[in-house]
Design a protein around this motif. Structure first.
Motif, PDB file in Angstrom:
ATOM      1  N   ALA A 167      38.596 -11.909 -42.784  1.00 49.24           N
ATOM      2  CA  ALA A 167      37.928 -11.971 -44.045  1.00 49.24           C
ATOM      3  C   ALA A 167      38.738 -12.802 -44.905  1.00 49.24           C
ATOM      4  O   ALA A 167      38.714 -13.672 -45.768  1.00 49.24           O
ATOM      5  CB  ALA A 167      37.637 -10.733 -44.544  1.00 49.24           C
ATOM      6  N   ILE A 168      40.233 -12.437 -44.809  1.00 49.27           N
ATOM      7  CA  ILE A 168      41.307 -13.080 -45.765  1.00 49.27           C
ATOM      8  C   ILE A 168      41.263 -14.531 -45.568  1.00 49.27           C
ATOM      9  O   ILE A 168      41.594 -15.556 -46.632  1.00 49.27           O
ATOM     10  CB  ILE A 168      42.680 -12.425 -45.749  1.00 49.27           C
ATOM     11  CG1 ILE A 168      43.781 -13.109 -46.404  1.00 49.27           C
ATOM     12  CG2 ILE A 168      43.246 -12.667 -44.068  1.00 49.27           C
ATOM     13  CD1 ILE A 168      43.506 -12.584 -47.901  1.00 49.27           C
ATOM     14  N   LEU A 169      41.114 -14.735 -44.423  1.00 48.27           N
ATOM     15  CA  LEU A 169      41.018 -16.521 -44.108  1.00 48.27           C
ATOM     16  C   LEU A 169      39.904 -17.160 -44.755  1.00 48.27           C
ATOM     17  O   LEU A 169      39.984 -18.454 -45.150  1.00 48.27           O
ATOM     18  CB  LEU A 169      41.288 -16.615 -42.531  1.00 48.27           C
ATOM     19  CG  LEU A 169      42.535 -16.250 -42.143  1.00 48.27           C
ATOM     20  CD1 LEU A 169      42.588 -16.501 -40.426  1.00 48.27           C
ATOM     21  CD2 LEU A 169      43.688 -16.899 -42.633  1.00 48.27           C
ATOM     22  N   ASN A 170      38.747 -16.473 -44.656  1.00 51.25           N
ATOM     23  CA  ASN A 170      37.558 -16.914 -45.114  1.00 51.25           C
ATOM     24  C   ASN A 170      37.613 -17.358 -46.600  1.00 51.25           C
ATOM     25  O   ASN A 170      36.588 -18.101 -47.206  1.00 51.25           O
ATOM     26  CB  ASN A 170      36.272 -16.154 -44.703  1.00 51.25           C
ATOM     27  CG  ASN A 170      36.100 -16.071 -43.098  1.00 51.25           C
ATOM     28  OD1 ASN A 170      36.479 -16.717 -42.468  1.00 51.25           O
ATOM     29  ND2 ASN A 170      35.580 -14.866 -42.680  1.00 51.25           N
ATOM     30  N   ASP A 171      38.601 -16.522 -47.332  1.00 57.07           N
ATOM     31  CA  ASP A 171      38.582 -16.631 -48.659  1.00 57.07           C
ATOM     32  C   ASP A 171      39.482 -18.176 -49.052  1.00 57.07           C
ATOM     33  O   ASP A 171      39.581 -18.298 -50.444  1.00 57.07           O
ATOM     34  CB  ASP A 171      39.219 -15.615 -49.362  1.00 57.07           C
ATOM     35  CG  ASP A 171      38.107 -14.531 -49.273  1.00 57.07           C
ATOM     36  OD1 ASP A 171      36.786 -14.426 -49.351  1.00 57.07           O
ATOM     37  OD2 ASP A 171      38.612 -13.096 -49.402  1.00 57.07           O
ATOM     38  N   LEU A 172      40.068 -18.554 -48.234  1.00 56.29           N
ATOM     39  CA  LEU A 172      40.958 -19.611 -48.491  1.00 56.29           C
ATOM     40  C   LEU A 172      40.418 -21.175 -48.351  1.00 56.29           C
ATOM     41  O   LEU A 172      39.280 -21.265 -47.460  1.00 56.29           O
ATOM     42  CB  LEU A 172      42.150 -19.734 -47.393  1.00 56.29           C
ATOM     43  CG  LEU A 172      43.104 -18.507 -47.231  1.00 56.29           C
ATOM     44  CD1 LEU A 172      44.254 -18.574 -46.342  1.00 56.29           C
ATOM     45  CD2 LEU A 172      43.558 -17.909 -48.684  1.00 56.29           C
ATOM     46  N   LYS A 173      40.769 -22.047 -49.062  1.00 53.87           N
ATOM     47  CA  LYS A 173      40.226 -23.348 -49.199  1.00 53.87           C
ATOM     48  C   LYS A 173      40.718 -23.948 -47.865  1.00 53.87           C
ATOM     49  O   LYS A 173      41.803 -23.873 -47.541  1.00 53.87           O
ATOM     50  CB  LYS A 173      40.803 -24.066 -50.411  1.00 53.87           C
ATOM     51  CG  LYS A 173      39.969 -23.808 -51.727  1.00 53.87           C
ATOM     52  CD  LYS A 173      40.572 -24.686 -52.830  1.00 53.87           C
ATOM     53  CE  LYS A 173      40.218 -24.212 -53.992  1.00 53.87           C
ATOM     54  NZ  LYS A 173      40.513 -24.990 -55.273  1.00 53.87           N
ATOM     55  N   ASN A 174      39.722 -24.781 -47.142  1.00 52.86           N
ATOM     56  CA  ASN A 174      40.210 -25.513 -46.073  1.00 52.86           C
ATOM     57  C   ASN A 174      40.530 -26.972 -46.417  1.00 52.86           C
ATOM     58  O   ASN A 174      39.895 -27.751 -47.236  1.00 52.86           O
ATOM     59  CB  ASN A 174      39.099 -25.651 -45.175  1.00 52.86           C
ATOM     60  CG  ASN A 174      38.410 -24.201 -44.551  1.00 52.86           C
ATOM     61  OD1 ASN A 174      39.145 -23.240 -44.678  1.00 52.86           O
ATOM     62  ND2 ASN A 174      37.301 -24.333 -43.922  1.00 52.86           N
ATOM     63  N   VAL A 175      41.719 -27.351 -45.933  1.00 53.90           N
ATOM     64  CA  VAL A 175      42.250 -28.644 -46.311  1.00 53.90           C
ATOM     65  C   VAL A 175      42.774 -29.340 -45.268  1.00 53.90           C
ATOM     66  O   VAL A 175      42.935 -28.761 -43.920  1.00 53.90           O
ATOM     67  CB  VAL A 175      43.584 -28.459 -47.168  1.00 53.90           C
ATOM     68  CG1 VAL A 175      43.009 -27.599 -48.707  1.00 53.90           C
ATOM     69  CG2 VAL A 175      44.534 -27.981 -46.462  1.00 53.90           C
ATOM     70  N   SER A 176      43.026 -30.599 -45.215  1.00 52.87           N
ATOM     71  CA  SER A 176      43.695 -31.398 -44.366  1.00 52.87           C
ATOM     72  C   SER A 176      45.121 -31.809 -44.746  1.00 52.87           C
ATOM     73  O   SER A 176      44.938 -31.925 -45.682  1.00 52.87           O
ATOM     74  CB  SER A 176      42.544 -32.818 -44.030  1.00 52.87           C
ATOM     75  OG  SER A 176      42.874 -33.572 -45.295  1.00 52.87           O
ATOM     76  N   GLY A 177      45.816 -32.096 -43.755  1.00 52.58           N
ATOM     77  CA  GLY A 177      47.339 -32.359 -44.146  1.00 52.58           C
ATOM     78  C   GLY A 177      47.978 -33.491 -43.277  1.00 52.58           C
ATOM     79  O   GLY A 177      47.480 -34.071 -42.374  1.00 52.58           O
ATOM     80  N   ILE A 178      48.953 -34.064 -43.770  1.00 56.76           N
ATOM     81  CA  ILE A 178      49.867 -35.110 -43.008  1.00 56.76           C
ATOM     82  C   ILE A 178      51.164 -34.280 -42.853  1.00 56.76           C
ATOM     83  O   ILE A 178      51.563 -33.465 -43.549  1.00 56.76           O
ATOM     84  CB  ILE A 178      49.849 -36.235 -43.672  1.00 56.76           C
ATOM     85  CG1 ILE A 178      50.478 -36.325 -45.116  1.00 56.76           C
ATOM     86  CG2 ILE A 178      48.562 -37.224 -43.781  1.00 56.76           C
ATOM     87  CD1 ILE A 178      50.849 -37.774 -45.979  1.00 56.76           C
ATOM     88  N   THR A 179      51.755 -34.667 -41.904  1.00 55.74           N
ATOM     89  CA  THR A 179      52.973 -34.346 -41.616  1.00 55.74           C
ATOM     90  C   THR A 179      54.091 -35.404 -41.418  1.00 55.74           C
ATOM     91  O   THR A 179      53.987 -36.567 -40.957  1.00 55.74           O
ATOM     92  CB  THR A 179      53.324 -33.576 -40.122  1.00 55.74           C
ATOM     93  OG1 THR A 179      52.449 -32.428 -40.347  1.00 55.74           O
ATOM     94  CG2 THR A 179      54.518 -33.054 -39.900  1.00 55.74           C
ATOM     95  N   VAL A 180      55.360 -35.501 -42.450  1.00 54.76           N
ATOM     96  CA  VAL A 180      56.174 -36.514 -42.713  1.00 54.76           C
ATOM     97  C   VAL A 180      57.537 -35.961 -42.392  1.00 54.76           C
ATOM     98  O   VAL A 180      57.878 -34.898 -42.619  1.00 54.76           O
ATOM     99  CB  VAL A 180      55.953 -36.834 -43.953  1.00 54.76           C
ATOM    100  CG1 VAL A 180      54.541 -37.596 -44.310  1.00 54.76           C
ATOM    101  CG2 VAL A 180      56.320 -35.879 -45.079  1.00 54.76           C
ATOM    102  N   ASN A 181      58.408 -37.088 -42.141  1.00 57.68           N
ATOM    103  CA  ASN A 181      59.883 -36.696 -42.122  1.00 57.68           C
ATOM    104  C   ASN A 181      60.518 -37.194 -43.437  1.00 57.68           C
ATOM    105  O   ASN A 181      61.594 -36.332 -43.956  1.00 57.68           O
ATOM    106  CB  ASN A 181      60.454 -37.965 -41.241  1.00 57.68           C
ATOM    107  CG  ASN A 181      60.359 -37.187 -39.578  1.00 57.68           C
ATOM    108  OD1 ASN A 181      60.848 -36.386 -39.046  1.00 57.68           O
ATOM    109  ND2 ASN A 181      60.052 -38.227 -38.924  1.00 57.68           N
ATOM    110  N   LYS A 182      59.872 -37.758 -44.198  1.00 57.69           N
ATOM    111  CA  LYS A 182      60.235 -38.193 -45.779  1.00 57.69           C
ATOM    112  C   LYS A 182      59.293 -37.760 -46.703  1.00 57.69           C
ATOM    113  O   LYS A 182      58.127 -38.228 -46.803  1.00 57.69           O
ATOM    114  CB  LYS A 182      60.919 -39.446 -45.828  1.00 57.69           C
ATOM    115  CG  LYS A 182      61.246 -39.959 -47.124  1.00 57.69           C
ATOM    116  CD  LYS A 182      61.597 -41.430 -47.262  1.00 57.69           C
ATOM    117  CE  LYS A 182      60.456 -42.529 -47.168  1.00 57.69           C
ATOM    118  NZ  LYS A 182      60.902 -43.702 -47.205  1.00 57.69           N
ATOM    119  N   VAL A 183      59.355 -36.874 -47.353  1.00 53.10           N
ATOM    120  CA  VAL A 183      58.419 -36.196 -48.415  1.00 53.10           C
ATOM    121  C   VAL A 183      58.051 -37.389 -49.402  1.00 53.10           C
ATOM    122  O   VAL A 183      59.272 -37.968 -49.804  1.00 53.10           O
ATOM    123  CB  VAL A 183      58.859 -34.967 -49.093  1.00 53.10           C
ATOM    124  CG1 VAL A 183      58.751 -33.790 -47.900  1.00 53.10           C
ATOM    125  CG2 VAL A 183      60.057 -34.975 -49.738  1.00 53.10           C
TER     126      VAL A 183
END
Length: 220
Positions: free
Chosen positions: A128-144
């Motif tokens: 249930a705790i996961l169902n309450d979270l917004k689902n997002v997409s991410g990118i992974t970088v070496n340099k923020v």
């Protein structure tokens, strides 16, 4: 006995969780195992970045678990994600994997070299705790990102919600280790010209760990 692997780039990002369960980490050993309520919890402090994450997970790639998690903080490209908010990263991409053509960037999938730069988790809706979270997409970088021009280009190229330095490497490295593979991130800052005075690191870490503690209690 259920088995869980929790992967975090730094000990700091897991500190409230460790304190809650009274887990004492040895600084010299990146992987340590604890038992709690008939559950074996392995904690891997991978170090920052995709190379460190892939290297540390590669050393235990023969291991299997019931649940594998990557937890940490992240920056967001979206103004409607609140600082301190915990999110569930469904998809992640290696944003620097590609080629430059003058000032243009060619996405990896458009190079037709085989393989992929995009990875996803394995999500189970029974928690249930996961169902309450917004689902997002991410990118992974070496340099923020911290340059307004590059931030705008990145948003246009990837339409991602957040960025981290480990997520896609975690998903790729852990993809055969468990039936449930999850990345939890808590928003520490808006991605803009770097100004750490605006960041909410403590709040992000606390909210991240509160979610993780609740997930452990549901899973046990």
């Amino acid at each position: 006995m259920k088995q869980i692997l929790i992967v975090s780039a730094t000990r700091q990002e897991l500190m409230p969780f460790l304190q809650h369960f009274n887990f004492q980490l040895n600084a010299s050993d990146p992987l340590q195992v604890f038992e709690w309520h008939q559950t074996k919890i392995s904690i891997l402090i991978s170090g920052v970045g995709m190379v460190n994450t892939a290297y540390q997970l590669g050393k235990i790639s023969h291991s299997t678990f019931d649940l594998v998690l990557n937890v940490g903080i992240a920056g967001t490209f979206r103004n409607d994600l609140s600082l301190g908010e915990c999110v569930l990263v469904m998809r992640d991409e290696l944003a620097e994997m590609g080629a430059e053509n003058g000032t243009d960037f060619i996405l990896f999938q458009d190079l037709h070299l085989g393989g992929t730069s995009q990875y996803s988790g394995k999500y189970d809706q029974q928690y249930a705790i996961l169902n309450d979270l917004k689902n997002v997409s991410g990118i992974t970088v070496n340099k923020v990102h911290g340059d307004e021009v590059n931030i705008h280009k990145t948003i246009k190229l990837f339409n991602a919600d957040i960025e981290s330095m480990e997520g896609a490497a975690f998903y790729r490295s852990a993809e055969n280790m468990a039936p449930i593979i999850i990345q939890l991130r808590s928003i520490s800052n808006l991605i803009e010209k770097r100004d750490k005075s605006k960041w909410q690191m403590a709040l992000a870490i606390q909210n991240l760990n509160n979610t993780l503690i609740q997930l452990m209690e549901q899973f046990a």
